[in-house]
Design a protein around this motif. Structure first.
Motif, PDB file in Angstrom:
ATOM      1  N   ASN A 110       0.805  -1.221   0.000  1.00  0.00           N
ATOM      2  CA  ASN A 110       0.000   0.000   0.000  1.00  0.00           C
ATOM      3  C   ASN A 110       0.837   1.269   0.000  1.00  0.00           C
ATOM      4  O   ASN A 110       0.494   2.244  -0.673  1.00  0.00           O
ATOM      5  CB  ASN A 110      -0.954  -0.003   1.200  1.00  0.00           C
ATOM      6  CG  ASN A 110      -2.098  -0.967   1.005  1.00  0.00           C
ATOM      7  OD1 ASN A 110      -2.652  -1.082  -0.083  1.00  0.00           O
ATOM      8  ND2 ASN A 110      -2.469  -1.672   2.067  1.00  0.00           N
ATOM      9  N   GLY A 167      -5.739   1.464   4.409  1.00  0.00           N
ATOM     10  CA  GLY A 167      -5.712   0.185   3.713  1.00  0.00           C
ATOM     11  C   GLY A 167      -4.857  -0.816   4.462  1.00  0.00           C
ATOM     12  O   GLY A 167      -3.672  -0.567   4.665  1.00  0.00           O
ATOM     13  N   GLU A 192      -3.417  -3.275  -1.755  1.00  0.00           N
ATOM     14  CA  GLU A 192      -4.309  -2.582  -2.692  1.00  0.00           C
ATOM     15  C   GLU A 192      -5.545  -1.999  -2.032  1.00  0.00           C
ATOM     16  O   GLU A 192      -6.334  -1.321  -2.689  1.00  0.00           O
ATOM     17  CB  GLU A 192      -4.673  -3.458  -3.898  1.00  0.00           C
ATOM     18  CG  GLU A 192      -3.445  -3.836  -4.704  1.00  0.00           C
ATOM     19  CD  GLU A 192      -3.766  -4.223  -6.138  1.00  0.00           C
ATOM     20  OE1 GLU A 192      -4.918  -4.092  -6.581  1.00  0.00           O
ATOM     21  OE2 GLU A 192      -2.817  -4.647  -6.818  1.00  0.00           O
ATOM     22  N   ASP A 193      -5.737  -2.199  -0.733  1.00  0.00           N
ATOM     23  CA  ASP A 193      -6.876  -1.595  -0.037  1.00  0.00           C
ATOM     24  C   ASP A 193      -6.873  -0.074  -0.112  1.00  0.00           C
ATOM     25  O   ASP A 193      -7.939   0.544  -0.107  1.00  0.00           O
ATOM     26  CB  ASP A 193      -6.907  -2.012   1.439  1.00  0.00           C
ATOM     27  CG  ASP A 193      -7.540  -3.365   1.667  1.00  0.00           C
ATOM     28  OD1 ASP A 193      -8.032  -3.971   0.696  1.00  0.00           O
ATOM     29  OD2 ASP A 193      -7.539  -3.828   2.828  1.00  0.00           O
ATOM     30  N   LYS A 219      -6.445   1.789  -2.468  1.00  0.00           N
ATOM     31  CA  LYS A 219      -7.122   2.252  -3.684  1.00  0.00           C
ATOM     32  C   LYS A 219      -8.611   2.505  -3.443  1.00  0.00           C
ATOM     33  O   LYS A 219      -9.253   3.219  -4.211  1.00  0.00           O
ATOM     34  CB  LYS A 219      -6.942   1.230  -4.807  1.00  0.00           C
ATOM     35  CG  LYS A 219      -5.510   1.124  -5.301  1.00  0.00           C
ATOM     36  CD  LYS A 219      -5.397   0.075  -6.394  1.00  0.00           C
ATOM     37  CE  LYS A 219      -3.979  -0.032  -6.920  1.00  0.00           C
ATOM     38  NZ  LYS A 219      -3.855  -1.088  -7.936  1.00  0.00           N
ATOM     39  N   ASN A 220      -9.154   1.922  -2.382  1.00  0.00           N
ATOM     40  CA  ASN A 220     -10.569   2.103  -2.060  1.00  0.00           C
ATOM     41  C   ASN A 220     -10.832   3.354  -1.225  1.00  0.00           C
ATOM     42  O   ASN A 220     -11.988   3.712  -0.998  1.00  0.00           O
ATOM     43  CB  ASN A 220     -11.104   0.876  -1.315  1.00  0.00           C
ATOM     44  CG  ASN A 220     -10.999  -0.382  -2.154  1.00  0.00           C
ATOM     45  OD1 ASN A 220     -11.235  -0.351  -3.350  1.00  0.00           O
ATOM     46  ND2 ASN A 220     -10.609  -1.478  -1.518  1.00  0.00           N
ATOM     47  N   ASP A 221      -9.779   4.007  -0.738  1.00  0.00           N
ATOM     48  CA  ASP A 221      -9.928   5.230   0.053  1.00  0.00           C
ATOM     49  C   ASP A 221      -9.932   6.423  -0.908  1.00  0.00           C
ATOM     50  O   ASP A 221      -8.884   6.990  -1.219  1.00  0.00           O
ATOM     51  CB  ASP A 221      -8.791   5.333   1.072  1.00  0.00           C
ATOM     52  CG  ASP A 221      -8.885   6.581   1.951  1.00  0.00           C
ATOM     53  OD1 ASP A 221      -9.787   7.419   1.735  1.00  0.00           O
ATOM     54  OD2 ASP A 221      -8.027   6.729   2.842  1.00  0.00           O
ATOM     55  N   GLU A 222     -11.107   6.794  -1.391  1.00  0.00           N
ATOM     56  CA  GLU A 222     -11.215   7.829  -2.421  1.00  0.00           C
ATOM     57  C   GLU A 222     -10.641   9.164  -1.971  1.00  0.00           C
ATOM     58  O   GLU A 222      -9.928   9.829  -2.725  1.00  0.00           O
ATOM     59  CB  GLU A 222     -12.672   7.997  -2.855  1.00  0.00           C
ATOM     60  CG  GLU A 222     -13.203   6.821  -3.646  1.00  0.00           C
ATOM     61  CD  GLU A 222     -14.642   7.016  -4.082  1.00  0.00           C
ATOM     62  OE1 GLU A 222     -15.088   8.178  -4.179  1.00  0.00           O
ATOM     63  OE2 GLU A 222     -15.315   6.001  -4.317  1.00  0.00           O
ATOM     64  N   ILE A 265      -6.785   8.892  -1.773  1.00  0.00           N
ATOM     65  CA  ILE A 265      -6.157   8.901  -3.102  1.00  0.00           C
ATOM     66  C   ILE A 265      -6.179  10.307  -3.693  1.00  0.00           C
ATOM     67  O   ILE A 265      -5.190  10.769  -4.266  1.00  0.00           O
ATOM     68  CB  ILE A 265      -6.854   7.890  -4.046  1.00  0.00           C
ATOM     69  CG1 ILE A 265      -6.667   6.465  -3.533  1.00  0.00           C
ATOM     70  CG2 ILE A 265      -6.359   8.040  -5.482  1.00  0.00           C
ATOM     71  CD1 ILE A 265      -5.234   6.005  -3.395  1.00  0.00           C
TER      72      ILE A 265
END
Length: 195
Positions: free
Chosen positions: A15, A159, A163-164, A166-169, A172
């Motif tokens: 991450n 995360g 790759e978790d 990537k889910n935190d908009e 990011i």
């Protein structure tokens, strides 16, 4: 111009590396060269307080890759420090690295090894402790006479599993903005140098 990132994660391409690469995308878009050093699967030894670095602008010990990485730091125009959050702090490998780098820099204050470079910190975390980790990295950058780039929020993303993040908009978006701001800062510093 070149930016060097030191990724203190024990997980290669995890991450933390994902966040660094998001920053790199923005820097590369602006024509800035990038390189990431990942400390995963390595052991960076702590400072031995031998003061051997007083005779040269690098550590005298050769039991790890510190010397090579420190030379890259000196030659970079910008430095990004990156770590996952471990026990509400940065990784022990990154802590050892920064302690050694600090001693060398302190021994050679007159040489301004990092003065006026651009700097930034980023971290990935599962639950809490991000501000402590960001502070630890920023403290290193600040006492090196560097300029810090910030963003629209604290520069971390959530995360736990790879790759978790990537889910935190929001995370990011914040990290992308950090990349844009680092590029802006570096161009402003380069412009100042040319005058």
């Amino acid at each position: 111009m070149k930016v060097l990132a030191i990724n203190g994660s024990a997980r290669k391409d995890g991450n933390t590396a994902i966040l660094v690469n998001i920053i790199f995308e923005e820097l590369n878009r602006e024509g800035i060269e990038t390189e990431m050093i990942q400390l995963a699967r390595q052991v960076i030894e702590p400072c031995k307080a031998c003061w051997g670095c007083a005779k040269k602008t690098n550590c005298v010990h050769r039991n790890d890759n510190f010397q090579e990485y420190f030379e890259k730091m000196k030659n970079a125009d910008g430095i990004i420090l990156a770590s996952p959050v471990y026990s509400a702090n940065i990784s022990s490998n990154l802590q050892a690295f920064l302690e050694r780098a600090s001693v060398i820099s302190d021994m050679h204050r007159d040489k301004n090894l990092f003065k006026y470079k651009a700097g930034a910190s980023v971290c990935a975390l599962g639950r809490g402790g991000a501000l402590n980790a960001i502070d630890a990295m920023n403290h290193f950058l600040i006492i090196q006479d560097m300029f810090l780039a910030g963003s629209s929020y604290w520069t971390f993303a959530f995360g736990k599993d790879i790759e978790d993040v990537k889910n935190d908009e929001e995370g990011i978006k914040t990290i992308k903005n950090l990349g844009i701001n680092i590029a802006y800062l570096m161009k402003a510093l380069e412009d100042k140098k040319l005058k």
